[in-house]
Every structure is written in structure tokens, then in C-alpha cells.
Design a protein around this motif. Structure first.
Motif, PDB file in Angstrom:
ATOM      1  N   MET A  59       0.793  -1.200   0.018  1.00  0.00           N
ATOM      2  CA  MET A  59       0.175  -0.085   0.004  1.00  0.00           C
ATOM      3  C   MET A  59       0.858   1.209   0.070  1.00  0.00           C
ATOM      4  SD  MET A  59      -3.266  -0.525   2.259  1.00  0.00           S
ATOM      5  CE  MET A  59      -2.533  -1.255   3.646  1.00  0.00           C
ATOM      6  N   ALA A  60       1.995   1.171   0.711  1.00  0.00           N
ATOM      7  CA  ALA A  60       2.907   2.624   0.765  1.00  0.00           C
ATOM      8  C   ALA A  60       3.360   2.841  -0.557  1.00  0.00           C
ATOM      9  CB  ALA A  60       3.995   2.065   1.556  1.00  0.00           C
ATOM     10  N   THR A  61       3.474   1.733  -1.458  1.00  0.00           N
ATOM     11  CA  THR A  61       4.063   2.023  -2.749  1.00  0.00           C
ATOM     12  C   THR A  61       3.066   2.457  -3.714  1.00  0.00           C
ATOM     13  OG1 THR A  61       5.941   0.196  -2.438  1.00  0.00           O
ATOM     14  CG2 THR A  61       5.340   0.786  -4.751  1.00  0.00           C
ATOM     15  N   LEU A  62       1.719   1.671  -3.685  1.00  0.00           N
ATOM     16  CA  LEU A  62       0.926   1.907  -4.545  1.00  0.00           C
ATOM     17  C   LEU A  62       0.035   3.274  -4.330  1.00  0.00           C
ATOM     18  CD1 LEU A  62      -0.472  -1.812  -4.848  1.00  0.00           C
ATOM     19  CD2 LEU A  62       0.693  -0.367  -6.660  1.00  0.00           C
ATOM     20  N   LEU A  63       0.002   3.668  -3.020  1.00  0.00           N
ATOM     21  CA  LEU A  63      -0.786   4.746  -2.596  1.00  0.00           C
ATOM     22  C   LEU A  63      -0.038   5.917  -1.948  1.00  0.00           C
ATOM     23  CD1 LEU A  63      -3.597   2.846  -0.477  1.00  0.00           C
ATOM     24  CD2 LEU A  63      -3.442   3.293  -2.923  1.00  0.00           C
ATOM     25  N   HIS A  64       1.149   5.750  -2.353  1.00  0.00           N
ATOM     26  CA  HIS A  64       2.231   6.877  -2.117  1.00  0.00           C
ATOM     27  C   HIS A  64       2.084   7.422  -0.551  1.00  0.00           C
ATOM     28  CE1 HIS A  64       2.959   6.623  -6.167  1.00  0.00           C
ATOM     29  NE2 HIS A  64       1.649   6.713  -6.456  1.00  0.00           N
ATOM     30  N   HIS A  65       1.959   6.495   0.358  1.00  0.00           N
ATOM     31  CA  HIS A  65       1.964   7.132   1.773  1.00  0.00           C
ATOM     32  C   HIS A  65       3.398   6.445   2.601  1.00  0.00           C
ATOM     33  CE1 HIS A  65      -1.912   9.025   2.077  1.00  0.00           C
ATOM     34  NE2 HIS A  65      -2.284   7.940   1.151  1.00  0.00           N
ATOM     35  N   PRO A  66       3.677   7.165   3.200  1.00  0.00           N
ATOM     36  CA  PRO A  66       4.769   6.418   4.100  1.00  0.00           C
ATOM     37  C   PRO A  66       4.252   5.265   4.974  1.00  0.00           C
ATOM     38  CG  PRO A  66       4.221   8.357   5.164  1.00  0.00           C
ATOM     39  CD  PRO A  66       3.560   8.381   3.926  1.00  0.00           C
ATOM     40  N   PRO A  67       5.218   4.286   5.091  1.00  0.00           N
ATOM     41  CA  PRO A  67       4.452   2.824   5.644  1.00  0.00           C
ATOM     42  C   PRO A  67       3.861   3.080   7.124  1.00  0.00           C
ATOM     43  CG  PRO A  67       6.733   2.408   4.405  1.00  0.00           C
ATOM     44  CD  PRO A  67       6.261   3.797   4.416  1.00  0.00           C
ATOM     45  N   ALA A  68       5.037   4.177   7.824  1.00  0.00           N
ATOM     46  CA  ALA A  68       4.604   4.215   9.078  1.00  0.00           C
ATOM     47  C   ALA A  68       3.033   4.725   9.188  1.00  0.00           C
ATOM     48  CB  ALA A  68       5.697   5.385   9.618  1.00  0.00           C
ATOM     49  N   SER A  69       2.575   5.490   8.236  1.00  0.00           N
ATOM     50  CA  SER A  69       1.230   6.073   8.301  1.00  0.00           C
ATOM     51  C   SER A  69       0.087   5.056   8.234  1.00  0.00           C
ATOM     52  CB  SER A  69       0.970   7.093   7.254  1.00  0.00           C
ATOM     53  OG  SER A  69       1.174   6.637   6.103  1.00  0.00           O
ATOM     54  N   ILE A  70       0.602   3.880   7.673  1.00  0.00           N
ATOM     55  CA  ILE A  70      -0.479   2.683   7.542  1.00  0.00           C
ATOM     56  C   ILE A  70      -0.687   1.882   8.719  1.00  0.00           C
ATOM     57  CG2 ILE A  70      -1.257   0.833   5.827  1.00  0.00           C
ATOM     58  CD1 ILE A  70       0.436   2.390   3.669  1.00  0.00           C
ATOM     59  N   HIS A  71      -1.746   1.660   9.026  1.00  0.00           N
ATOM     60  CA  HIS A  71      -1.948   0.764  10.292  1.00  0.00           C
ATOM     61  C   HIS A  71      -3.066  -0.317   9.982  1.00  0.00           C
ATOM     62  CE1 HIS A  71      -2.230  -1.131  14.362  1.00  0.00           C
ATOM     63  NE2 HIS A  71      -3.462  -0.923  14.189  1.00  0.00           N
ATOM     64  N   ILE A  72      -2.700  -1.788   9.978  1.00  0.00           N
ATOM     65  CA  ILE A  72      -3.813  -2.657   9.853  1.00  0.00           C
ATOM     66  C   ILE A  72      -4.118  -3.404  11.166  1.00  0.00           C
ATOM     67  CG2 ILE A  72      -4.555  -4.697   8.485  1.00  0.00           C
ATOM     68  CD1 ILE A  72      -2.444  -3.959   6.509  1.00  0.00           C
ATOM     69  N   ASP A  73      -5.418  -3.334  11.557  1.00  0.00           N
ATOM     70  CA  ASP A  73      -5.793  -3.767  12.734  1.00  0.00           C
ATOM     71  C   ASP A  73      -5.576  -5.189  12.943  1.00  0.00           C
ATOM     72  OD1 ASP A  73      -7.102  -3.618  15.476  1.00  0.00           O
ATOM     73  OD2 ASP A  73      -8.701  -4.920  14.478  1.00  0.00           O
ATOM     74  N   ASN A  74      -4.840  -5.793  13.994  1.00  0.00           N
ATOM     75  CA  ASN A  74      -4.489  -7.270  13.981  1.00  0.00           C
ATOM     76  C   ASN A  74      -5.331  -8.105  15.234  1.00  0.00           C
ATOM     77  OD1 ASN A  74      -2.796  -9.337  12.973  1.00  0.00           O
ATOM     78  ND2 ASN A  74      -1.474  -9.069  14.982  1.00  0.00           N
ATOM     79  N   ARG A  75      -6.576  -7.707  15.583  1.00  0.00           N
ATOM     80  CA  ARG A  75      -7.212  -8.279  16.659  1.00  0.00           C
ATOM     81  C   ARG A  75      -7.724  -9.465  15.885  1.00  0.00           C
ATOM     82  NH1 ARG A  75     -11.816  -4.583  18.506  1.00  0.00           N
ATOM     83  NH2 ARG A  75     -11.736  -4.129  16.300  1.00  0.00           N
ATOM     84  N   ARG A  76      -7.343 -10.687  16.791  1.00  0.00           N
ATOM     85  CA  ARG A  76      -7.870 -11.777  16.405  1.00  0.00           C
ATOM     86  C   ARG A  76      -9.393 -11.892  16.570  1.00  0.00           C
ATOM     87  NH1 ARG A  76      -4.351 -16.987  17.638  1.00  0.00           N
ATOM     88  NH2 ARG A  76      -5.891 -17.706  15.952  1.00  0.00           N
ATOM     89  N   GLY A  77     -10.184 -12.671  15.646  1.00  0.00           N
ATOM     90  CA  GLY A  77     -11.796 -12.625  15.734  1.00  0.00           C
ATOM     91  C   GLY A  77     -12.531 -11.580  15.233  1.00  0.00           C
ATOM     92  N   HIS A  78     -11.650 -10.486  14.522  1.00  0.00           N
ATOM     93  CA  HIS A  78     -12.244  -9.571  14.157  1.00  0.00           C
ATOM     94  C   HIS A  78     -11.957  -9.066  12.783  1.00  0.00           C
ATOM     95  CE1 HIS A  78     -12.795  -8.781  18.557  1.00  0.00           C
ATOM     96  NE2 HIS A  78     -13.641  -7.866  18.176  1.00  0.00           N
ATOM     97  N   ALA A  79     -12.843  -8.746  11.995  1.00  0.00           N
ATOM     98  CA  ALA A  79     -12.390  -8.277  10.392  1.00  0.00           C
ATOM     99  C   ALA A  79     -11.422  -7.134  10.560  1.00  0.00           C
ATOM    100  CB  ALA A  79     -13.492  -7.860   9.825  1.00  0.00           C
TER     101      ALA A  79
END
Length: 202
Positions: A59-79
Motif C-alpha cells: 500500500m505504501a508503494t501503490l498509494l504513495h503513503h509512508p509505511p509508518a502512516s498505515i496501520h492494519i488492525d491485528n485483533r484476532r476474531g475481528h475483520a
């Protein structure tokens, strides 16, 4: 009577990571990642982190955002939920799937997405599984196939079901006529012949 479920779209190729990536005309991509170990037991946590890291870098490459600005929630049992600091408007949506030493990450810029993956294996009680979860039409199609083709077809149908459920954000339940999926969907072209995969989106 309910309208028939949408027919599958043209098969979508999984894009290997690391490697050059591009969005489809639908504004989505599915990347595949070879894992260091089987995504089972304690290794599942490492697999979850590895595939999320790969999608963040993509996403950082394709959307031109720094990787540090992108967060993907990692809670088990949740989308999984994506948030991008400093970005306005709805965030992209994503879905993940794991099987053996392989993982998939699906991303859609606008709208929901679901992806699923499984090995092709013979299931002795496949008729009960198909009847209870896939419905009578799918069960009849599977029954009509030569036995040599049935395991692959069943795996693909199961992945289709799971991908559509993830896309809709609902749990697995026994098949009912009124619960036919309405998401668009497509089989995935995978590097491993012994795997089946499907993606669904809205």
C-alpha cells in the motif's frame, strides 16, 4: 423466488510478493506470500504479522503513503481494518487467508472484499458438507462431476463461500435459500496447483 447468485467473474491472478503490483480495473489486488513455516499453531501469529507487513509495504508503494502512516488492525476474531494517517475519505478494505506455507492478502480501494484459500483434499463426507453449507444446486453440480475433479471443485466452492462471508462480514451458517450471496466473485489463479482460492467483493 430469489434471483440467482452472480456468476463468477474472470479468474484473477494472484500477484507474488515481493514483486511489482497493480490494481485491477475494479480497484483491487490479491497478493500472495510464501511463508517461512506452516501457518498453524504458534506460527500463525508470525504469519499474520508477515502478511500484514507485506500488505502495508504494498500500500505504501501503490498509494504513495509512508509505511509508518498505515496501520492494519491485528485483533484476532475481528475483520481487519485499515487506517491511514493524514488520509481523507474511506480507507481501503482488506482480507487475509492462510493455508500451509502460503498466505493471501486482498485489498480493495472502495468497498468490501473477502478472500479465502485452502488445499485441495479429498473429503469423505463431502456430500453432507455440500448439502449443509453450499446448497442443493452446488451439491448437484459436484455430484455430476467425475470423481477425479470433485475435490478441486469442492475446494473452490468452499473458498467462494468463505470469501463471500468475509466480504459480507457474517459468520458461517448452514445454507438457506434467502441467504444466497450477492457479492461479485472470482476464482484465483494460484502458483500451487494443489490449492484453491476465491475472492469476493462489493
Amino acid at each position: 423466488m430469489d434471483a440467482p447468485a452472480p456468476a463468477p467473474d474472470t479468474a484473477l491472478a494472484v500477484q507474488p510478493w515481493p514483486g511489482p503490483l497493480q490494481f485491477s480495473s475494479e480497484g483491487m489486488l490479491v497478493l500472495g506470500l510464501q511463508l517461512q513455516s506452516s501457518a498453524k499453531g504458534e506460527a500463525r501469529a508470525q504469519a499474520r504479522l508477515a502478511v500484514r507487513h507485506a500488505l502495508t509495504q504494498a500500500m505504501a508503494t501503490l498509494l504513495h503513503h509512508p509505511p509508518a502512516s498505515i496501520h492494519i488492525d491485528n485483533r484476532r476474531g475481528h475483520a481487519p481494518q485499515i487506517s491511514i494517517a493524514g488520509s481523507h475519505g474511506p480507507a481501503p478494505q482488506c482480507s487475509f487467508a492462510y493455508a500451509d506455507r502460503y498466505a493471501l492478502a486482498a485489498l480493495k480501494l472502495h468497498g468490501a472484499i473477502g478472500v479465502d484459500l485452502m488445499p485441495v483434499i479429498d473429503i469423505p463426507d463431502w456430500q453432507a458438507v455440500a448439502r449443509d453449507y453450499l446448497g442443493p444446486q452446488v451439491c448437484a453440480r459436484l455430484q455430476a462431476l467425475p470423481a477425479s475433479q470433485r475435490a478441486a471443485a469442492l475446494a473452490q466452492e468452499w473458498c467462494r463461500l468463505e470469501a463471500q462471508l468475509k466480504c459480507r462480514g457474517v459468520a458461517l451458517a448452514e445454507w438457506r435459500e434467502e441467504c444466497r450471496a450477492d457479492a461479485r466473485h472470482a476464482p484465483l489463479i494460484l502458483p500451487q496447483a494443489a490449492m484453491a482460492g476465491h475472492v469476493a467483493w462489493r
